[in-house]
Design an enzyme around this catalytic site. Structure first.
Site, mmCIF file in Angstrom:
data_model
loop_
_atom_site.group_PDB
_atom_site.id
_atom_site.type_symbol
_atom_site.label_atom_id
_atom_site.label_comp_id
_atom_site.label_asym_id
_atom_site.label_seq_id
_atom_site.Cartn_x
_atom_site.Cartn_y
_atom_site.Cartn_z
ATOM 1 N N HIS A 69 0.806 -1.270 -0.069
ATOM 2 C CA HIS A 69 0.145 0.066 0.039
ATOM 3 C C HIS A 69 0.817 1.156 0.132
ATOM 4 O O HIS A 69 1.510 1.373 0.898
ATOM 5 C CB HIS A 69 -1.178 0.153 1.265
ATOM 6 C CG HIS A 69 -1.830 -1.130 1.126
ATOM 7 N ND1 HIS A 69 -3.035 -1.234 0.938
ATOM 8 C CD2 HIS A 69 -1.538 -2.517 1.808
ATOM 9 C CE1 HIS A 69 -3.554 -2.396 1.132
ATOM 10 N NE2 HIS A 69 -2.634 -3.289 1.298
ATOM 11 N N ARG A 71 -0.421 4.294 -0.442
ATOM 12 C CA ARG A 71 -1.248 5.513 0.010
ATOM 13 C C ARG A 71 -1.337 6.554 -0.857
ATOM 14 O O ARG A 71 -2.270 7.532 -0.654
ATOM 15 C CB ARG A 71 -0.580 5.962 1.470
ATOM 16 C CG ARG A 71 -0.401 4.772 2.315
ATOM 17 C CD ARG A 71 -1.891 4.191 2.613
ATOM 18 N NE ARG A 71 -1.620 3.461 3.920
ATOM 19 C CZ ARG A 71 -2.384 2.195 3.920
ATOM 20 N NH1 ARG A 71 -3.171 1.803 3.051
ATOM 21 N NH2 ARG A 71 -2.196 1.568 4.973
ATOM 22 N N ASN A 101 -6.823 0.550 -2.661
ATOM 23 C CA ASN A 101 -7.747 1.308 -1.545
ATOM 24 C C ASN A 101 -6.845 2.720 -1.191
ATOM 25 O O ASN A 101 -6.577 2.707 -0.206
ATOM 26 C CB ASN A 101 -7.858 0.562 -0.177
ATOM 27 C CG ASN A 101 -6.364 0.106 0.324
ATOM 28 O OD1 ASN A 101 -5.261 0.076 -0.466
ATOM 29 N ND2 ASN A 101 -6.426 -0.218 1.732
ATOM 30 N N HIS A 186 -8.287 -10.473 -0.448
ATOM 31 C CA HIS A 186 -8.374 -10.384 1.269
ATOM 32 C C HIS A 186 -9.476 -11.313 1.620
ATOM 33 O O HIS A 186 -10.551 -10.672 1.908
ATOM 34 C CB HIS A 186 -8.414 -8.869 1.340
ATOM 35 C CG HIS A 186 -8.491 -8.501 2.640
ATOM 36 N ND1 HIS A 186 -7.541 -7.724 3.261
ATOM 37 C CD2 HIS A 186 -9.396 -8.688 3.766
ATOM 38 C CE1 HIS A 186 -8.065 -7.516 4.601
ATOM 39 N NE2 HIS A 186 -9.141 -8.355 4.657
ATOM 40 N N ASP A 312 2.656 -6.751 2.329
ATOM 41 C CA ASP A 312 1.357 -5.927 2.785
ATOM 42 C C ASP A 312 1.866 -4.701 3.380
ATOM 43 O O ASP A 312 1.083 -4.142 4.536
ATOM 44 C CB ASP A 312 0.429 -6.921 3.573
ATOM 45 C CG ASP A 312 -1.125 -6.273 3.846
ATOM 46 O OD1 ASP A 312 -1.288 -5.289 2.888
ATOM 47 O OD2 ASP A 312 -1.712 -6.580 4.535
ATOM 48 N N HIS A 316 0.983 3.815 8.376
ATOM 49 C CA HIS A 316 -0.057 4.816 8.951
ATOM 50 C C HIS A 316 0.857 5.605 9.881
ATOM 51 O O HIS A 316 1.937 5.398 10.320
ATOM 52 C CB HIS A 316 -0.939 3.730 9.879
ATOM 53 C CG HIS A 316 -2.033 3.022 9.009
ATOM 54 N ND1 HIS A 316 -2.755 3.513 8.235
ATOM 55 C CD2 HIS A 316 -1.859 1.654 9.199
ATOM 56 C CE1 HIS A 316 -3.556 2.178 7.779
ATOM 57 N NE2 HIS A 316 -3.108 1.285 8.238
ATOM 58 N N PHE A 330 -5.575 -0.830 11.025
ATOM 59 C CA PHE A 330 -4.975 -2.111 11.043
ATOM 60 C C PHE A 330 -3.431 -1.751 10.068
ATOM 61 O O PHE A 330 -3.764 -1.196 8.913
ATOM 62 C CB PHE A 330 -5.530 -3.199 10.335
ATOM 63 C CG PHE A 330 -6.735 -3.445 11.110
ATOM 64 C CD1 PHE A 330 -6.541 -4.781 12.073
ATOM 65 C CD2 PHE A 330 -8.058 -3.100 11.313
ATOM 66 C CE1 PHE A 330 -7.580 -5.051 12.797
ATOM 67 C CE2 PHE A 330 -9.014 -3.504 12.004
ATOM 68 C CZ PHE A 330 -8.785 -4.383 12.932
ATOM 69 N N GLY A 331 -2.474 -2.672 10.039
ATOM 70 C CA GLY A 331 -1.173 -2.357 9.252
ATOM 71 C C GLY A 331 0.101 -2.344 9.601
ATOM 72 O O GLY A 331 0.288 -1.265 10.878
HETATM 73 ZN ZN LIG Z 1 -5.552 -7.186 2.965
HETATM 74 ZN ZN LIG Z 2 -3.096 -5.269 1.836
#
Ligand SMILES: [Zn+2]
Ligand SMILES: [Zn+2]
Length: 458
Positions: A69, A71, A101, A186, A312, A316, A330-331
């Site tokens: 990700h 962002r 996302n 996912h 993954d 954040h 989450f992350g």
């Molecule tokens: Zn995921």
């Molecule tokens: Zn992910």
């Protein structure tokens, strides 16, 4: 006249998918590997040779991460394409698959093209955008799969969410099956997850935190394997975390179904107990599980049931992670530490052969997304990692290149840091200056002319 780079002094050349595992040199001309191992190119009288000393490092192909990700667009306070790819380069990655996302969602050609263009401006690491499956990740209508594939989508996923609607998931898988595209799921039944924040087990319960049962993952994996079989399509399962999901994937593959799976570094070395002790940087989806799940994941990576390590990487900002377990997103970040974490904790401990780890970072993920892998073979574009398997140093989250610091490995003493990478015709130094370096051999051995030209180290 040709200009060569001759790489000497490597402890080993390692590319398991190509059967390369041993000492030797690498010769590069016009950014292509022209000789390898004991091979030597036929030099002309005017050819120029620059000698690069690998200083005892192990040379592998660069890594490909099929799940990150970045962002951007929309979440630039946590990461940008520039900072995320800079972190990835230092982790030894040449290619990233960026999940959809973002804000706006990567669900249409304009957004896909923006990501590709910004990555080209940002640096040498290639970013392949993943298109969402559903418009706005809302799970109600499919994106224009055809148009997004044409615009450069490397795969399709609603990652962050699960495409729960069975009719839509089947339609997407059927289209993927017909068109040779890859659907990445996912797998999480959000109704079962409820308000859970960590894995449902006694230690999380004692900490007074709501749990996420394995069932939330296991049922979704089973459903998607069933749909993929019905659709006669490949299915890729993101971030597998439970022993049950491993068993389901192993069973599907035994039946000949084209189901692949990836596993993250954090799921391979951390547990729910570590999360309770460690704080919100250890809160991720799926949650860190228990030791027997970890054991099943390592075994599945070792025997090839799981094809790929994917980080993954989920940055954040500190402000967003500061609120404690219940409210933090989450992350965890991961591209810069993936190899050292897994080399130190799994390879050095004897639980995973080095060649399996390198395979799962190179040819394994490339097979999942059906792309040509970086390789150590004559004729391949030179995309090389120089891995220092000896020197240890602690993870310092403040020194990482990512814009965010939500790293669950902060303070761990690790070996296996990439010392340098060769990408885009340039040597990028990551570690101590002077480790991997250009040098002149006494007597000019190896070249008719002394080294010349700018040494563009970054
Ligand atoms: Zn995921
Ligand atoms: Zn992910």
């Amino acid at each position: 006249m040709s200009s060569y780079v001759r790489i000497i002094g490597a402890a080993s050349l390692l590319d398991p998918a190509s059967g390369v595992d041993g000492p030797g040199e690498i010769w590069i001309r016009d950014d292509v590997i022209v000789a390898l191992g004991a091979g030597r190119p036929a030099l002309g009288p005017d050819d120029e040779v620059r000698v690069l000393d690998a200083a005892g490092t192990t040379i592998t192909p660069m890594f490909v991460d099929i799940h990150v990700h970045l962002r951007e667009p929309g979440g630039e306070e946590s990461e940008t394409i520039r900072t995320g790819t800079a972190a990835a380069l230092r982790g030894g990655y040449c290619t990233l698959y960026a999940m959809a996302n973002t804000a706006p969602t990567c669900d249409r050609p304009e957004v896909l093209r923006t990501v590709i263009e910004r990555a080209r401006e940002a640096g040498p690491v290639e970013v392949v955008p993943v298109s969402s499956l559903s418009v706005g990740l809302r799970g109600r209508e499919l994106v224009d799969l055809e148009a997004n594939a044409a615009a450069g989508a490397g795969a399709f996923s609603d990652d962050g969410a699960w495409l729960a609607d069975e009719r839509l998931a089947l339609e997407a898988l059927r289209w993927a099956g017909r068109n040779g595209a890859v659907v990445m799921q996912h797998c999480e039944d959000f109704e079962l997850t409820g308000s859970g924040v960590l894995h449902a087990c006694s230690c999380v319960q004692r900490a007074g935190l709501p749990g996420i049962a394995r069932d939330a993952e296991d049922r979704a994996v089973a459903r998607d394997i069933r749909l993929a079989a019905e659709a006669q399509s490949a299915l890729h399962v993101c971030h597998v975390s439970t022993a049950g999901a491993v068993a389901a994937i192993r069973g599907a593959r035994a039946e000949g179904l084209p189901v692949s799976g990836e596993v993250t570094p954090h799921h391979l070395v951390l547990t729910a107990a570590d999360a309770v002790a460690g704080g919100p940087d250890f809160k991720m989806k799926p949650p860190l599980r228990e030791q027997h799940d970890v054991d099943a994941l390592i075994e599945a990576l070792a025997d090839g049931t799981l094809d790929a390590v994917a980080t993954d990487h989920a940055p954040h900002s500190e402000a967003r992670k500061a609120g404690g377990f219940l409210t933090a997103p989450f992350g965890a970040i991961g591209v810069e530490t993936a190899f050292p974490v897994l080399f130190t904790q799994l390879v050095q401990s004897g639980r995973l052969p080095l060649r399996r780890l390198v395979h799962a970072l190179t040819a394994g993920p490339c097979r999942v997304v059906r792309r040509v892998a970086p390789r150590l073979v004559v004729g391949a574009v030179a995309q090389l990692n120089f891995l220092d398997l000896v020197t240890t140093r602690p993870v310092d989250r403040a020194a990482l290149a990512s814009r965010s610091q939500n790293c669950p490995f902060h303070g761990q003493l690790l070996a296996g840091w990439p010392a340098a990478s060769w990408l885009g015709g340039v040597l990028h130094l990551h570690g101590e200056p002077g480790c991997v370096r250009y040098r002149t051999l006494p007597g000019g051995a190896g070249g008719r002319k002394p080294p010349s030209g700018p040494l563009r180290d970054t």
